[in-house]
Design a protein around this motif. Structure first.
Motif, PDB file in Angstrom:
ATOM      1  N   UNK A  40       0.826  -1.085  -0.061  1.00  0.00           N
ATOM      2  CA  UNK A  40       0.077  -0.040   0.041  1.00  0.00           C
ATOM      3  C   UNK A  40       0.962   1.193  -0.162  1.00  0.00           C
ATOM      4  N   UNK A  41       1.928   1.340   0.825  1.00  0.00           N
ATOM      5  CA  UNK A  41       2.789   2.364   0.912  1.00  0.00           C
ATOM      6  C   UNK A  41       3.368   2.610  -0.460  1.00  0.00           C
ATOM      7  N   UNK A  42       3.863   1.465  -1.056  1.00  0.00           N
ATOM      8  CA  UNK A  42       4.484   1.575  -2.468  1.00  0.00           C
ATOM      9  C   UNK A  42       3.646   2.326  -3.529  1.00  0.00           C
ATOM     10  N   UNK A  43       2.622   1.813  -3.534  1.00  0.00           N
ATOM     11  CA  UNK A  43       1.519   2.217  -4.265  1.00  0.00           C
ATOM     12  C   UNK A  43       0.972   3.782  -3.980  1.00  0.00           C
ATOM     13  N   UNK A  44       0.980   4.258  -2.688  1.00  0.00           N
ATOM     14  CA  UNK A  44       0.885   5.572  -2.610  1.00  0.00           C
ATOM     15  C   UNK A  44       1.997   6.460  -2.948  1.00  0.00           C
ATOM     16  N   UNK A  45       3.056   5.933  -2.729  1.00  0.00           N
ATOM     17  CA  UNK A  45       4.385   6.683  -3.132  1.00  0.00           C
ATOM     18  C   UNK A  45       4.421   7.067  -4.483  1.00  0.00           C
ATOM     19  N   UNK A  46       3.947   5.832  -5.613  1.00  0.00           N
ATOM     20  CA  UNK A  46       3.771   6.049  -6.922  1.00  0.00           C
ATOM     21  C   UNK A  46       3.006   7.199  -7.630  1.00  0.00           C
ATOM     22  N   UNK A  47       1.864   7.134  -6.823  1.00  0.00           N
ATOM     23  CA  UNK A  47       0.778   8.042  -7.379  1.00  0.00           C
ATOM     24  C   UNK A  47       0.227   8.919  -6.172  1.00  0.00           C
ATOM     25  N   UNK A  48       1.533   9.568  -5.484  1.00  0.00           N
ATOM     26  CA  UNK A  48       1.014  10.318  -4.195  1.00  0.00           C
ATOM     27  C   UNK A  48      -0.242  11.477  -4.476  1.00  0.00           C
ATOM     28  N   UNK A  49       0.339  12.202  -5.419  1.00  0.00           N
ATOM     29  CA  UNK A  49      -0.298  13.420  -5.377  1.00  0.00           C
ATOM     30  C   UNK A  49      -1.913  12.912  -6.140  1.00  0.00           C
ATOM     31  N   UNK A  50      -1.828  12.096  -6.774  1.00  0.00           N
ATOM     32  CA  UNK A  50      -3.219  11.663  -7.606  1.00  0.00           C
ATOM     33  C   UNK A  50      -4.077  11.057  -6.398  1.00  0.00           C
ATOM     34  N   UNK A  51      -3.458  10.253  -5.356  1.00  0.00           N
ATOM     35  CA  UNK A  51      -4.261   9.712  -4.474  1.00  0.00           C
ATOM     36  C   UNK A  51      -4.852  11.039  -3.415  1.00  0.00           C
ATOM     37  N   UNK A  52      -4.217  11.800  -3.163  1.00  0.00           N
ATOM     38  CA  UNK A  52      -4.366  12.735  -2.407  1.00  0.00           C
ATOM     39  C   UNK A  52      -5.385  13.651  -2.941  1.00  0.00           C
ATOM     40  N   UNK A  53      -5.468  13.890  -4.364  1.00  0.00           N
ATOM     41  CA  UNK A  53      -6.382  14.693  -5.015  1.00  0.00           C
ATOM     42  C   UNK A  53      -7.698  13.951  -4.772  1.00  0.00           C
ATOM     43  N   UNK A  54      -7.833  12.530  -5.103  1.00  0.00           N
ATOM     44  CA  UNK A  54      -9.097  11.743  -4.831  1.00  0.00           C
ATOM     45  C   UNK A  54      -9.488  11.924  -3.444  1.00  0.00           C
ATOM     46  N   UNK A  55      -8.543  11.723  -2.607  1.00  0.00           N
ATOM     47  CA  UNK A  55      -9.207  11.788  -1.009  1.00  0.00           C
ATOM     48  C   UNK A  55      -9.769  13.098  -0.697  1.00  0.00           C
ATOM     49  N   UNK A  56      -9.188  14.222  -1.078  1.00  0.00           N
ATOM     50  CA  UNK A  56      -9.564  15.548  -0.781  1.00  0.00           C
ATOM     51  C   UNK A  56     -10.989  15.746  -1.594  1.00  0.00           C
ATOM     52  N   UNK A  57     -11.255  15.176  -2.835  1.00  0.00           N
ATOM     53  CA  UNK A  57     -12.192  15.375  -3.780  1.00  0.00           C
ATOM     54  C   UNK A  57     -13.418  14.559  -3.002  1.00  0.00           C
ATOM     55  N   UNK A  58     -13.202  13.241  -2.519  1.00  0.00           N
ATOM     56  CA  UNK A  58     -13.995  12.434  -1.834  1.00  0.00           C
ATOM     57  C   UNK A  58     -14.692  13.284  -0.551  1.00  0.00           C
ATOM     58  N   UNK A  81     -18.726  16.552   2.388  1.00  0.00           N
ATOM     59  CA  UNK A  81     -18.927  17.861   2.964  1.00  0.00           C
ATOM     60  C   UNK A  81     -20.331  18.592   2.299  1.00  0.00           C
ATOM     61  N   UNK A  82     -20.222  18.576   0.908  1.00  0.00           N
ATOM     62  CA  UNK A  82     -21.259  19.284   0.025  1.00  0.00           C
ATOM     63  C   UNK A  82     -22.581  18.441   0.538  1.00  0.00           C
ATOM     64  N   UNK A  83     -22.686  17.281   0.353  1.00  0.00           N
ATOM     65  CA  UNK A  83     -23.868  16.458   0.910  1.00  0.00           C
ATOM     66  C   UNK A  83     -24.205  16.681   2.226  1.00  0.00           C
ATOM     67  N   UNK A  84     -23.525  16.585   3.203  1.00  0.00           N
ATOM     68  CA  UNK A  84     -23.931  16.714   4.644  1.00  0.00           C
ATOM     69  C   UNK A  84     -24.264  18.374   4.828  1.00  0.00           C
ATOM     70  N   UNK A  85     -23.733  19.195   4.243  1.00  0.00           N
ATOM     71  CA  UNK A  85     -24.348  20.851   4.150  1.00  0.00           C
ATOM     72  C   UNK A  85     -25.470  20.909   3.463  1.00  0.00           C
TER      73      UNK A  85
END
Lengths: 348, 348
Positions: free
Chosen positions: A174-192, A197-201
């Protein structure tokens, strides 16, 4: 970036990995044997003390800069709440509870949402609001630069785990996978997060503030973008308690999302440049330029420096700085550093 | 960053400079003679074609990404003005001229000021406003990342000239001064702009919109921070024409100022790390780790790579990528690249 560099000596302790990758890709590599196993745990202790480079990244341990951010936020909101509570009569608009309103006003001001449902109406409060919006922006900037990335990184691991829940993968993979696509996963996480937050609001505004669904969604969009036209807002006590937490997280979330998109963009450009640099044909002109010690041939290290400079990762200034130190250390002027140079340099 | 790396081959064409600085600092350097004068103008043409690396930086020439940004902005404002003009009746509030109001509404929305003096009041316009605020934020992000820095860089030269108007300095010295304190000067330039914009805005609101001075200043602060409470705003036709230009420049200016402050912060941390790496004592453990080709001594290039890695400027991954190409090019497996390797690699 700084972690990678300072915590591991060059090509040591990772030699096994290099050899593994060589076995299929480039079987003809001859040097850099794994000769220095005891060095693998070498960590420059002084750097850790300065706080520049975090030494460990346990999931449950609080990052020092994270603590700093929480402290700033608490101080800011505390001072803000007291100030605006004291001048409460000089703020006009839709009021509920005194102390709650002043915290709410603080949050709306620091995130620059600026609804306009509470508005300062005396000279003193107007100037106070000006001071609070600038310092609030600085606090928001601090949160974004110091803490947000750290929080996202932690959540990211959970996301990758969730994505691979069917395949059985170990934490190392998992750590290796995260390392390779670090920014992409961060983008996805924040988007999620943002979607949640939009739904709850929207649901909250529709049920508690009794807006219809389109109005609730419109109001949510107005807040997370910090637009804050002010035609629809949190007017009940429950609404404002919710708003205090929700406005702060959702505006930060959107800002962080935009930051990651920008990072993704920079990364893909950088990758294109790296690809071009690595696939471009080497000419004898390049060889001559790369030959740092002027011995007629280009060694591996010289080649690496030349290529990394072409990629824009390092520049002339960096190289000159280090060269100066090299010349100081090379006491016997042999053009190379050996154990005797070190002994001579330290005795002189 | 990328410019420095790709436009100049390694240590070529700058050798004179190196020798000059050596004369006082480190007179014992023996290698890297200035042997390749014809290479000084070597520029990788292919990179320029991709638009990744700008080849020339004339003051009066328009940067390609700058043109792109202007185009996006014009398209955004054009589409926005037409859309909001067509649904003009579904926007309530303080109106002046139809097309002027829709451009003003666009600007207020894209910068997320969100005054609330013009507010959408139908389902369609509310959703339209949501779409426009998100795309507007993307356009603002694009302006900040692509064009703002470029514009500031140009103004920066004027600032440094103005600061040195008493001493007679040539353009070369100005460029050198800018290079050394690049971010600091950018910060100052943007801050100067910001002060001028605040002053102009305050005077305009006080004279044309007839606000008293404190109110005018408060209103200016509300706008540049994108707070936009909406209790004071541009209500005349002349005010809105001014607002269109002034809101866009001042909000961008403040955002860019915060970006530069963050950059300054990162730079000073990076400098502290570089200083630590360069002054730290070299041990035999370091020597062993830095010895890339395993010949028992550390050459200049190996030392540079080791130190730059410690500084966090390059990482393991970068080195491995270039090493792979090196192994491919080193056809005769001598551990060094020579002209014969190049000939062999290109014939095979």
């Amino acid at each position: 970036m700084a972690n990678d560099g300072a915590n591991q000596p060059l090509l040591v302790g990772q030699s096994d990995h290099i050899h593994q990758s060589n076995q299929k890709a480039a079987p003809k590599r001859r040097y850099r044997r794994c000769k220095s196993a005891p060095l693998a745990n070498f960590v420059p202790v002084e750097v850790d003390r300065t706080g520049l480079v975090p030494s460990s990244k346990s999931i449950f341990e609080l990052h020092p800069s994270f603590k700093k951010v929480v402290m700033y936020l608490v101080v800011y909101l505390g001072v803000g709440a007291v100030c605006f509570y004291l001048v409460g009569r000089q703020i006009s608009g839709n009021k509920t509870n005194g102390i709650l309103d002043s915290v709410y006003f603080c949050i709306v001001t620091m995130t620059t949402v600026g609804y306009g449902d509470l508005v300062p109406n005396s000279v003193a409060t107007k100037l106070l609001a000006c001071a609070f919006v600038f310092s609030g922006m600085a606090v928001v900037g601090l949160i974004l630069s110091e803490a947000a990335d750290y929080l996202v990184e932690k959540q990211e691991i959970l996301l990758v785990k969730a994505l691979h829940i069917r395949q059985k993968v170990g934490p190392g993979e998992i750590l290796k996978e995260i390392e390779a696509y670090r920014v992409k996963y961060k983008c996805l996480t924040v988007f999620g997060f943002l979607l949640v937050l939009i739904l709850v609001g929207t649901i909250f505004l529709a049920t508690v503030e009794k807006l219809d669904l389109i109005d609730a969604f419109y109001c949510v969009c107005c807040i997370i973008t910090t637009l804050g036209y002010g035609d629809r807002s949190f007017s009940t006590e429950a609404g404002r308690i919710f708003a205090i937490f929700w406005i702060l997280t959702s505006t930060l979330c959107l800002a962080q999302f935009f930051l990651y998109v920008a990072e993704l963009n920079i990364e893909s450009r950088q990758r294109a440049l790296v690809k071009w640099v690595l696939t471009r044909r080497i000419t004898s002109v390049d060889l001559e330029a790369a030959d740092l010690d002027d011995d007629g041939v280009v060694g591996a290290a010289e080649f690496i420096i030349y290529k990394l400079k072409e990629m824009g990762k390092i520049n002339e200034e960096d190289i000159l700085l280090v060269m100066e130190e090299f010349d100081t250390l090379d006491v016997d002027q042999s053009g190379t550093l050996s154990a005797s140079d070190i002994t001579l340099a330290q005795s002189s």
